[in-house]
Motif scaffolding. Structure first.
Motif, mmCIF file in Angstrom:
data_model
loop_
_atom_site.group_PDB
_atom_site.id
_atom_site.type_symbol
_atom_site.label_atom_id
_atom_site.label_comp_id
_atom_site.label_asym_id
_atom_site.label_seq_id
_atom_site.Cartn_x
_atom_site.Cartn_y
_atom_site.Cartn_z
ATOM 1 N N LEU A 103 0.814 -1.217 0.000
ATOM 2 C CA LEU A 103 0.000 0.000 0.000
ATOM 3 C C LEU A 103 0.850 1.271 0.000
ATOM 4 C CD1 LEU A 103 -2.797 -1.029 2.522
ATOM 5 C CD2 LEU A 103 -3.046 -0.698 0.058
ATOM 6 N N ILE A 104 2.132 1.140 0.333
ATOM 7 C CA ILE A 104 2.999 2.319 0.345
ATOM 8 C C ILE A 104 3.087 2.952 -1.037
ATOM 9 C CG2 ILE A 104 5.415 3.050 0.629
ATOM 10 C CD1 ILE A 104 5.573 1.195 3.033
ATOM 11 N N ALA A 105 2.853 2.166 -2.081
ATOM 12 C CA ALA A 105 2.873 2.727 -3.438
ATOM 13 C C ALA A 105 1.841 3.833 -3.592
ATOM 14 C CB ALA A 105 2.607 1.627 -4.462
ATOM 15 N N ARG A 106 0.796 3.813 -2.776
ATOM 16 C CA ARG A 106 -0.262 4.813 -2.886
ATOM 17 C C ARG A 106 0.128 6.172 -2.316
ATOM 18 N NH1 ARG A 106 -5.939 1.684 -1.521
ATOM 19 N NH2 ARG A 106 -5.582 -0.174 -2.810
ATOM 20 N N THR A 107 1.230 6.228 -1.591
ATOM 21 C CA THR A 107 1.577 7.485 -0.931
ATOM 22 C C THR A 107 2.205 8.503 -1.872
ATOM 23 O OG1 THR A 107 3.822 6.740 -0.349
ATOM 24 C CG2 THR A 107 2.032 6.216 1.207
ATOM 25 N N GLY A 108 2.743 8.047 -3.000
ATOM 26 C CA GLY A 108 3.451 8.956 -3.887
ATOM 27 C C GLY A 108 4.819 9.351 -3.375
ATOM 28 N N ASP A 109 5.343 8.588 -2.412
ATOM 29 C CA ASP A 109 6.645 8.877 -1.800
ATOM 30 C C ASP A 109 7.669 7.900 -2.373
ATOM 31 O OD1 ASP A 109 8.890 9.013 -0.123
ATOM 32 O OD2 ASP A 109 7.676 9.603 1.607
ATOM 33 N N PRO A 110 8.489 8.334 -3.351
ATOM 34 C CA PRO A 110 9.421 7.406 -4.004
ATOM 35 C C PRO A 110 10.416 6.764 -3.041
ATOM 36 C CG PRO A 110 9.232 9.453 -5.257
ATOM 37 C CD PRO A 110 8.555 9.684 -3.932
ATOM 38 N N GLY A 111 10.899 7.539 -2.068
ATOM 39 C CA GLY A 111 11.858 6.995 -1.116
ATOM 40 C C GLY A 111 11.268 5.874 -0.277
ATOM 41 N N LEU A 112 10.041 6.074 0.201
ATOM 42 C CA LEU A 112 9.373 5.032 0.976
ATOM 43 C C LEU A 112 9.092 3.812 0.115
ATOM 44 C CD1 LEU A 112 6.699 6.631 3.358
ATOM 45 C CD2 LEU A 112 8.869 5.545 3.941
ATOM 46 N N TRP A 113 8.733 4.040 -1.157
ATOM 47 C CA TRP A 113 8.416 2.926 -2.045
ATOM 48 C C TRP A 113 9.654 2.065 -2.295
ATOM 49 C CZ3 TRP A 113 5.249 -0.445 -3.195
ATOM 50 C CH2 TRP A 113 5.208 -1.117 -4.422
ATOM 51 N N ARG A 114 10.809 2.698 -2.491
ATOM 52 C CA ARG A 114 12.035 1.927 -2.670
ATOM 53 C C ARG A 114 12.361 1.128 -1.406
ATOM 54 N NH1 ARG A 114 13.599 6.720 -5.470
ATOM 55 N NH2 ARG A 114 14.594 7.540 -3.587
ATOM 56 N N GLY B 244 10.134 -1.845 -1.129
ATOM 57 C CA GLY B 244 10.562 -2.930 -2.008
ATOM 58 C C GLY B 244 11.667 -3.756 -1.378
ATOM 59 N N ARG B 245 12.620 -3.079 -0.724
ATOM 60 C CA ARG B 245 13.695 -3.806 -0.058
ATOM 61 C C ARG B 245 13.135 -4.654 1.079
ATOM 62 N NH1 ARG B 245 16.079 1.393 -0.340
ATOM 63 N NH2 ARG B 245 15.992 1.639 1.926
ATOM 64 N N ALA B 246 12.236 -4.070 1.861
ATOM 65 C CA ALA B 246 11.654 -4.808 2.980
ATOM 66 C C ALA B 246 10.823 -5.990 2.488
ATOM 67 C CB ALA B 246 10.785 -3.869 3.824
ATOM 68 N N ALA B 247 10.101 -5.800 1.377
ATOM 69 C CA ALA B 247 9.275 -6.877 0.834
ATOM 70 C C ALA B 247 10.129 -8.053 0.387
ATOM 71 C CB ALA B 247 8.435 -6.354 -0.325
ATOM 72 N N THR C 74 -1.861 -5.840 -3.869
ATOM 73 C CA THR C 74 -2.740 -4.684 -3.705
ATOM 74 C C THR C 74 -2.584 -3.751 -4.892
ATOM 75 O OG1 THR C 74 -1.088 -3.394 -2.520
ATOM 76 C CG2 THR C 74 -2.529 -4.790 -1.197
ATOM 77 N N SER C 75 -3.607 -2.956 -5.114
ATOM 78 C CA SER C 75 -3.563 -1.973 -6.190
ATOM 79 C C SER C 75 -2.629 -0.837 -5.806
ATOM 80 C CB SER C 75 -4.965 -1.406 -6.441
ATOM 81 O OG SER C 75 -4.909 -0.251 -7.259
ATOM 82 N N SER C 76 -1.928 -0.277 -6.792
ATOM 83 C CA SER C 76 -1.062 0.872 -6.528
ATOM 84 C C SER C 76 -1.801 2.184 -6.762
ATOM 85 C CB SER C 76 0.178 0.819 -7.434
ATOM 86 O OG SER C 76 -0.203 0.849 -8.793
ATOM 87 N N TRP C 77 -3.122 2.128 -6.933
ATOM 88 C CA TRP C 77 -3.904 3.338 -7.168
ATOM 89 C C TRP C 77 -3.783 4.262 -5.974
ATOM 90 C CZ3 TRP C 77 -8.071 5.175 -4.279
ATOM 91 C CH2 TRP C 77 -8.735 6.280 -4.823
ATOM 92 N N GLY C 78 -3.674 5.544 -6.248
ATOM 93 C CA GLY C 78 -3.566 6.510 -5.160
ATOM 94 C C GLY C 78 -3.167 7.858 -5.699
#
Length: 227
Positions: free
Chosen positions: A86-97, A100-103, A118-122
């Motif tokens: 769901l972090i993809a929905r935040t629009g925060d590239p740093g958090l998304w990267r 991905g590492r944590a996943a 989950t959907s990346s819609w946001g």
């Protein structure tokens, strides 16, 4: 990313790979140079990590090499996996990267989490303020100067003490102490027209202000359209 974290990521990528990975591919995945990857591989091999291969051919991890498991039960692992997606929905590239590492770490210790998608819609556009730097300013209690336009278009210049980031579906909002209003305020980041991270600090005062916000405003319903 620290060297230790990067070592871990190299190991995870090689363990998950179905074929030898080139240094270029590892460098792109970790957003570093090929030279850094070559140094990391050499360091890992010197520490007896069973990485096989050489430049130009690719690298593989010898089967059987394992890392300590995470101490999560099945439902805890599933909850974390969905949250990371769901972090993809935040629009925060740093958090998304980082997610991905944590996943990748989670998938190796709890393979069933790959079944949860989950959907990346946001949020459709990246906020004008670099969120990685803003999150660092929150952690270090560093002040931020902004030019801000409210819902009616009225422009003001503020110095705020950034305290909390709220990731709504349609916007990212920051909670901060506003020196102009001498009070807590919410600001939509997409209405920040200019900004500058200052050298001034509010060290030691953030916790009390966050506690005040949690007591007085956190539970209230906030419409992003009003800010």
């Amino acid at each position: 990313m620290s060297k230790t974290t990067r070592f871990f990521e190299v190991i995870q990528l090689l363990r998950a790979a179905k074929r030898p990975l080139l240094a270029r591919e590892l460098a792109e995945a970790l957003e570093v140079s090929k030279r850094t990857i070559y140094r990391d591989i050499a360091s890992l091999q010197a520490m007896q990590t069973p990485i096989l291969g050489e430049p130009g051919i690719g690298y593989v991890m010898r089967k059987g090499y394992d890392l300590p498991p995470l101490n999560l039960d099945v439902e805890e692992a599933e909850a974390v996996a969905v949250g990371l997606s769901l972090i993809a929905r935040t629009g925060d590239p740093g958090l998304w990267r980082a997610a991905g590492r944590a996943a990748r770490k989670l998938h190796h210790t709890a393979p069933g989490t790959r079944n949860l998608v989950t959907s990346s819609w946001g949020i459709e556009s990246t906020p004008p303020v670099d969120l990685t730097t803003l999150r660092r300013a929150i952690r270090t209690e560093t002040k931020l100067a902004i030019d801000y336009a409210d819902a009616e278009g009225a422009a003001t210049r503020r110095t705020i003490w950034p305290l909390v980031l709220i990731y709504y579906v349609d916007a990212v909002m920051i909670v901060g102490w506003c020196e102009l209003r001498r009070d807590l305020r919410h600001f939509r980041l997409d209405r920040v027209t200019a900004h500058r991270f200052l050298e001034d600090s509010f060290a030691g005062q953030g916790d009390a202000l966050i506690a005040r916000w949690e007591k007085t405003q956190k539970t209230e319903t906030v419409s992003t359209k009003d800010f």
